[in-house]
Write a protein that holds these residues in place. Structure first.
Motif, PDB file in Angstrom:
ATOM      1  N   GLU A  28      21.971  21.024  35.318  1.00 14.90           N
ATOM      2  CA  GLU A  28      20.954  21.462  34.446  1.00 14.90           C
ATOM      3  C   GLU A  28      19.841  20.609  34.545  1.00 14.90           C
ATOM      4  N   ALA A  29      19.858  19.290  34.713  1.00 16.63           N
ATOM      5  CA  ALA A  29      18.579  18.678  34.798  1.00 16.63           C
ATOM      6  C   ALA A  29      17.860  19.047  36.048  1.00 16.63           C
ATOM      7  N   GLU A  30      18.513  19.523  36.918  1.00 19.25           N
ATOM      8  CA  GLU A  30      17.886  19.690  38.580  1.00 19.25           C
ATOM      9  C   GLU A  30      17.708  21.221  38.528  1.00 19.25           C
ATOM     10  N   ARG A  31      17.858  21.971  37.314  1.00 18.83           N
ATOM     11  CA  ARG A  31      17.507  23.311  37.366  1.00 18.83           C
ATOM     12  C   ARG A  31      18.517  24.039  38.210  1.00 18.83           C
ATOM     13  N   CYS A  32      19.605  23.936  38.358  1.00 13.88           N
ATOM     14  CA  CYS A  32      20.337  24.842  39.190  1.00 13.88           C
ATOM     15  C   CYS A  32      21.262  25.656  38.151  1.00 13.88           C
ATOM     16  N   ASP A  33      20.463  26.568  37.755  1.00  7.26           N
ATOM     17  CA  ASP A  33      21.257  27.629  36.653  1.00  7.26           C
ATOM     18  C   ASP A  33      22.520  28.268  36.981  1.00  7.26           C
ATOM     19  N   MET A  34      22.793  28.834  38.147  1.00  9.76           N
ATOM     20  CA  MET A  34      23.950  29.558  38.690  1.00  9.76           C
ATOM     21  C   MET A  34      25.094  28.214  38.604  1.00  9.76           C
ATOM     22  N   LEU A  35      24.829  27.175  39.212  1.00  6.65           N
ATOM     23  CA  LEU A  35      25.843  26.071  39.285  1.00  6.65           C
ATOM     24  C   LEU A  35      26.295  25.706  37.929  1.00  6.65           C
ATOM     25  N   ALA A  36      25.086  25.417  37.019  1.00  2.30           N
ATOM     26  CA  ALA A  36      25.406  25.137  35.687  1.00  2.30           C
ATOM     27  C   ALA A  36      26.368  26.220  34.870  1.00  2.30           C
ATOM     28  N   HIS A  37      26.164  27.444  35.236  1.00  2.74           N
ATOM     29  CA  HIS A  37      26.817  28.461  34.518  1.00  2.74           C
ATOM     30  C   HIS A  37      28.247  28.531  34.894  1.00  2.74           C
ATOM     31  N   LEU A  38      28.397  28.421  36.503  1.00  2.88           N
ATOM     32  CA  LEU A  38      29.671  28.196  36.739  1.00  2.88           C
ATOM     33  C   LEU A  38      30.693  26.874  36.360  1.00  2.88           C
ATOM     34  N   ILE A  39      29.958  25.817  36.234  1.00  6.94           N
ATOM     35  CA  ILE A  39      30.510  24.729  35.735  1.00  6.94           C
ATOM     36  C   ILE A  39      30.843  24.686  34.231  1.00  6.94           C
ATOM     37  N   GLU A  40      30.030  25.278  33.636  1.00  9.74           N
ATOM     38  CA  GLU A  40      30.124  25.416  32.040  1.00  9.74           C
ATOM     39  C   GLU A  40      31.530  26.461  31.942  1.00  9.74           C
ATOM     40  N   MET A  41      31.706  27.549  32.801  1.00 14.80           N
ATOM     41  CA  MET A  41      32.777  28.342  32.528  1.00 14.80           C
ATOM     42  C   MET A  41      33.938  27.476  32.766  1.00 14.80           C
ATOM     43  N   ALA A  42      34.048  26.766  33.992  1.00 16.29           N
ATOM     44  CA  ALA A  42      35.216  25.791  34.075  1.00 16.29           C
ATOM     45  C   ALA A  42      35.552  24.729  33.115  1.00 16.29           C
ATOM     46  N   TYR A  43      34.400  24.182  32.532  1.00 12.20           N
ATOM     47  CA  TYR A  43      34.464  23.562  31.302  1.00 12.20           C
ATOM     48  C   TYR A  43      35.024  24.025  30.172  1.00 12.20           C
ATOM     49  N   LEU A  44      34.752  25.345  29.749  1.00 10.57           N
ATOM     50  CA  LEU A  44      35.148  26.111  28.856  1.00 10.57           C
ATOM     51  C   LEU A  44      36.790  26.574  28.904  1.00 10.57           C
ATOM     52  N   GLU A  45      37.117  26.911  30.019  1.00 11.64           N
ATOM     53  CA  GLU A  45      38.399  27.049  30.463  1.00 11.64           C
ATOM     54  C   GLU A  45      39.370  25.835  30.291  1.00 11.64           C
ATOM     55  N   SER A  46      38.928  24.661  30.717  1.00  5.76           N
ATOM     56  CA  SER A  46      39.839  23.423  30.798  1.00  5.76           C
ATOM     57  C   SER A  46      39.826  23.206  29.334  1.00  5.76           C
ATOM     58  N   GLY A  47      38.896  23.422  28.372  1.00  2.12           N
ATOM     59  CA  GLY A  47      39.035  23.042  26.999  1.00  2.12           C
ATOM     60  C   GLY A  47      39.885  24.028  26.393  1.00  2.12           C
ATOM     61  N   ASP A  48      39.859  25.379  26.781  1.00  2.00           N
ATOM     62  CA  ASP A  48      40.939  26.250  26.343  1.00  2.00           C
ATOM     63  C   ASP A  48      42.409  25.905  26.499  1.00  2.00           C
ATOM     64  N   ILE A  49      42.421  25.340  27.852  1.00  2.00           N
ATOM     65  CA  ILE A  49      43.930  25.039  28.275  1.00  2.00           C
ATOM     66  C   ILE A  49      44.491  23.807  27.400  1.00  2.00           C
ATOM     67  N   LEU A  50      43.616  22.814  27.220  1.00  2.00           N
ATOM     68  CA  LEU A  50      43.789  21.622  26.468  1.00  2.00           C
ATOM     69  C   LEU A  50      44.040  21.990  24.967  1.00  2.00           C
ATOM     70  N   ARG A  51      43.415  23.014  24.530  1.00  2.00           N
ATOM     71  CA  ARG A  51      43.631  23.372  23.172  1.00  2.00           C
ATOM     72  C   ARG A  51      44.865  24.301  22.962  1.00  2.00           C
ATOM     73  N   GLY A  52      45.471  24.800  24.020  1.00  2.00           N
ATOM     74  CA  GLY A  52      46.507  25.681  23.999  1.00  2.00           C
ATOM     75  C   GLY A  52      46.243  27.167  23.808  1.00  2.00           C
ATOM     76  N   SER A  53      44.911  27.287  24.012  1.00  3.86           N
ATOM     77  CA  SER A  53      44.373  28.741  23.646  1.00  3.86           C
ATOM     78  C   SER A  53      44.744  29.602  24.932  1.00  3.86           C
ATOM     79  N   ARG A  54      44.875  28.878  26.146  1.00  2.00           N
ATOM     80  CA  ARG A  54      45.136  29.625  27.336  1.00  2.00           C
ATOM     81  C   ARG A  54      46.031  28.913  28.122  1.00  2.00           C
ATOM     82  N   THR A  55      46.857  29.330  29.096  1.00  2.76           N
ATOM     83  CA  THR A  55      48.116  28.838  29.904  1.00  2.76           C
ATOM     84  C   THR A  55      47.444  28.075  31.036  1.00  2.76           C
TER      85      THR A  55
END
Length: 72
Positions: A28-55
């Motif tokens: 985000e600091a380097e203004r790589c918007d698409m890469l930031a978006h994809l990383i955020e999706m992976a971050y959210l997915e890993s959070g969902d798995i840790l919470r048990g919301s997703r397998t």
């Protein structure tokens, strides 16, 4: 029904989740918007798995078999 995550797998996922947050901040600091978006999706997915919301696996065994047969 979600199966419980093994302790060692959970520890690895916590680490990955943390690293993804750091990576998102960097890109985000380097203004790589698409890469930031994809990383955020992976971050959210890993959070969902840790919470048990997703397998852990979403593709199932057939998806793994197809991926392994590509080289043949």
């Amino acid at each position: 029904m979600n199966t419980p995550i093994r302790h060692d797998t959970r520890e690895k996922l916590i680490y990955v989740h943390s690293m993804l947050r750091e990576l998102k901040t960097i890109v985000e600091a380097e203004r790589c918007d698409m890469l930031a978006h994809l990383i955020e999706m992976a971050y959210l997915e890993s959070g969902d798995i840790l919470r048990g919301s997703r397998t852990l696996r979403s593709g199932g065994a057939s998806g793994l078999r197809i991926a392994s047969d590509r080289g043949k």
